[in-house]
Design a protein around this motif. Structure first.
Motif, PDB file in Angstrom:
ATOM      1  N   ILE A 146      10.489  -4.895   5.179  1.00 37.59           N
ATOM      2  CA  ILE A 146       9.233  -4.333   5.677  1.00 37.59           C
ATOM      3  C   ILE A 146       9.422  -2.870   6.075  1.00 37.59           C
ATOM      4  O   ILE A 146       8.503  -2.060   5.965  1.00 37.59           O
ATOM      5  N   GLN A 147      10.656  -2.505   6.507  1.00 37.20           N
ATOM      6  CA  GLN A 147      10.923  -1.110   6.870  1.00 37.20           C
ATOM      7  C   GLN A 147      10.865  -0.183   5.658  1.00 37.20           C
ATOM      8  O   GLN A 147      10.773   1.037   5.820  1.00 37.20           O
ATOM      9  N   SER A 148      10.923  -0.747   4.448  1.00 39.14           N
ATOM     10  CA  SER A 148      10.785   0.082   3.240  1.00 39.14           C
ATOM     11  C   SER A 148       9.408   0.731   3.194  1.00 39.14           C
ATOM     12  O   SER A 148       9.255   1.867   2.720  1.00 39.14           O
ATOM     13  N   ASP A 149       8.385   0.020   3.671  1.00 37.55           N
ATOM     14  CA  ASP A 149       7.042   0.595   3.713  1.00 37.55           C
ATOM     15  C   ASP A 149       6.958   1.746   4.715  1.00 37.55           C
ATOM     16  O   ASP A 149       6.210   2.706   4.507  1.00 37.55           O
ATOM     17  N   PHE A 150       7.745   1.673   5.805  1.00 38.46           N
ATOM     18  CA  PHE A 150       7.718   2.752   6.793  1.00 38.46           C
ATOM     19  C   PHE A 150       8.363   4.023   6.223  1.00 38.46           C
ATOM     20  O   PHE A 150       7.935   5.134   6.535  1.00 38.46           O
ATOM     21  N   TYR A 151       9.404   3.832   5.426  1.00 40.26           N
ATOM     22  CA  TYR A 151      10.026   4.969   4.749  1.00 40.26           C
ATOM     23  C   TYR A 151       8.986   5.695   3.894  1.00 40.26           C
ATOM     24  O   TYR A 151       8.907   6.925   3.891  1.00 40.26           O
ATOM     25  N   ALA A 152       8.170   4.907   3.188  1.00 38.49           N
ATOM     26  CA  ALA A 152       7.132   5.507   2.336  1.00 38.49           C
ATOM     27  C   ALA A 152       6.086   6.244   3.160  1.00 38.49           C
ATOM     28  O   ALA A 152       5.549   7.268   2.724  1.00 38.49           O
ATOM     29  N   VAL A 153       5.783   5.741   4.365  1.00 34.64           N
ATOM     30  CA  VAL A 153       4.843   6.446   5.240  1.00 34.64           C
ATOM     31  C   VAL A 153       5.413   7.801   5.641  1.00 34.64           C
ATOM     32  O   VAL A 153       4.713   8.820   5.634  1.00 34.64           O
ATOM     33  N   GLY A 154       6.712   7.841   5.991  1.00 30.93           N
ATOM     34  CA  GLY A 154       7.336   9.109   6.338  1.00 30.93           C
ATOM     35  C   GLY A 154       7.313  10.090   5.182  1.00 30.93           C
ATOM     36  O   GLY A 154       7.002  11.280   5.357  1.00 30.93           O
ATOM     37  N   ALA A 155       7.636   9.606   3.973  1.00 36.51           N
ATOM     38  CA  ALA A 155       7.608  10.475   2.788  1.00 36.51           C
ATOM     39  C   ALA A 155       6.187  10.944   2.493  1.00 36.51           C
ATOM     40  O   ALA A 155       5.969  12.096   2.086  1.00 36.51           O
ATOM     41  N   THR A 156       5.209  10.072   2.698  1.00 42.63           N
ATOM     42  CA  THR A 156       3.809  10.444   2.474  1.00 42.63           C
ATOM     43  C   THR A 156       3.374  11.532   3.449  1.00 42.63           C
ATOM     44  O   THR A 156       2.648  12.467   3.083  1.00 42.63           O
ATOM     45  N   LEU A 157       3.825  11.445   4.700  1.00 45.75           N
ATOM     46  CA  LEU A 157       3.516  12.494   5.681  1.00 45.75           C
ATOM     47  C   LEU A 157       4.041  13.853   5.212  1.00 45.75           C
ATOM     48  O   LEU A 157       3.366  14.879   5.364  1.00 45.75           O
ATOM     49  N   ILE A 158       5.236  13.857   4.618  1.00 44.31           N
ATOM     50  CA  ILE A 158       5.792  15.120   4.113  1.00 44.31           C
ATOM     51  C   ILE A 158       4.882  15.717   3.050  1.00 44.31           C
ATOM     52  O   ILE A 158       4.594  16.916   3.055  1.00 44.31           O
TER      53      ILE A 158
END
Length: 411
Positions: free
Chosen positions: A336-348
């Protein structure tokens, strides 16, 4: 009626079929505004035009080749030529092959089968109208007189393909019309690029996870109507959402202000919290700006659930999404933390307008994202850094934790 069938180049087995009712012209090429779109590097943007030269469709069809790599009819290179029913058209040497067929239309009686979802019944529904669709603007999908589709690019499982909406590494998305459907007739069909014959039990796993999608109930998730496997390809049909993707919005208007980007990610975290608390939890695996639609009312809707995966299910395809995928996801072991990584990358991306791939570096602990030099507050920089840590256990534990950290950045 004209039928064009895409054939396997070796075995000449049918792959896909398009049906046209008395068209004056059929355009074939790579560009999305063709009547038949073939996403092949050998195909030119506007490769071939087929013209109906008379009232006798069986005898008066002509092919005009415009493709850079040439066009072959029955293995003969041609720039133009007459087509007869059964002709084989190949776009470029070793390119896609199409079989051209003409079937005379006959007057139709009422269909005794009633409302049927088969491809045959769908075609009959379209051809039943006596309207010639004259006087419609060139870009219209539906006739202003009879309300029916003007052009149908093909039929899959009873769904009439009206237009390709997009394509990417995971599949192709179409706008489709399903006349016999109970509910919205205009839907989105996603063809997932996965061969069900390649992996044991793949079909069983897909159908199980697709059934979970049909049970989703959240205002920021499109409703799912159907899932099926046809010719070893997997398909999902879902609600059509009207909105603009966040990547297009940023590319058109420039990087978002931190407050706006945070608001969009807070809404995304709410959807992820819902998915992660299902039993079993569901991982989206494809969070990125192009899969986040902003509706006119400002609501963010998460789309493209073609790669979702249940926590605890068997390892599946390795999913690598354009700089947005966590390291463990690229290895085929998402959490589930894989989705949080994508949120961080999306913020960038939202804050810079640049793909996160530009900010990867090696700090001795494996490749990771480096936070770009931006006028960010220290709390927001820290949130992105923690969300994109290489190890899942070093990221936020839940979507609520990530959302709380983002809210703190607004204080």
């Amino acid at each position: 009626m004209v039928i064009l069938t895409l054939l396997d180049p070796q075995q000449q087995a049918p792959i896909e079929e398009w049906k046209f009712s008395n068209p004056a012209k059929i355009r074939i090429g790579r560009s999305l505004d063709n009547d038949i779109v073939l996403a092949d590097a050998l195909v030119s943007r506007y490769h071939v035009e087929l013209h109906n030269l008379g009232t006798d469709a069986q005898e008066r069809w002509q092919l005009l080749s415009q493709g850079t790599n040439g066009t072959f009819v029955n293995n003969q290179l041609v720039s133009q030529g007459v087509l007869t029913s059964g002709s084989l058209i190949q776009l470029a040497p070793n390119g896609p092959m199409l079989r051209f067929e003409v079937i005379p239309l006959v007057p139709e009686a009422a269909d005794p089968r009633g409302s049927d979802s088969s491809s045959e019944a769908t075609v009959a529904f379209f051809n039943h109208s006596d309207c010639d669709h004259a006087g419609n603007p060139p870009d219209n999908l539906f006739c202003i007189h009879c309300g029916q589709p003007i052009w149908i690019q093909g039929t899959i499982h009873g769904y009439q393909l009206l237009r390709m909406l997009g394509q990417g590494g995971m599949g192709v998305t179409y706008l489709v019309w399903f006349p016999p459907a109970q509910g919205p007739q205009l839907q989105v069909l996603k063809e997932i690029k996965a061969d069900m014959a390649e992996v044991p039990k793949a079909k069983e796993l897909f159908l199980r996870e697709a059934r979970i999608l049909q049970s989703l109930d959240h205002p920021a998730i499109p409703r799912f109507f159907d899932c099926f496997v046809e010719k070893n390809k997997t398909y999902l049909t879902m609600e059509l959402i009207h909105g603009q993707s966040l990547d297009k919005r940023v590319l058109e208007t420039g990087p978002a202000a931190p407050e706006q980007a945070i608001d969009w990610m807070l809404q995304t975290c709410e959807v992820l919290d819902y998915l992660h608390h299902l039993q079993p939890p569901v991982i989206h695996r494809d969070i990125k700006p192009s899969n986040l639609l902003r509706k006119l009312d400002g609501q963010v809707v998460v789309i493209d659930f073609g790669t979702v995966k249940e926590v605890g299910s068997l390892p599946g395809t390795r999913i690598s999404i354009e700089g947005y995928s966590a390291p463990e996801q690229e290895l085929g072991h998402p959490q589930i933390q894989s989705d949080f990584y994508a949120v961080g990358a999306t913020l960038i991306f939202l804050l810079t307008g640049k793909n996160p791939n530009k900010f990867y570096c090696d700090r001795g602990q494996g490749e990771r994202l480096q936070i770009p030099d931006l006028p960010l507050t220290d709390p927001l920089r820290a949130v992105i850094a923690q969300a994109t840590k290489p190890k899942p256990g070093d990221r936020y534990a839940t979507a609520r934790d990530l959302a709380a950290a983002l809210k703190h950045c607004l204080e």
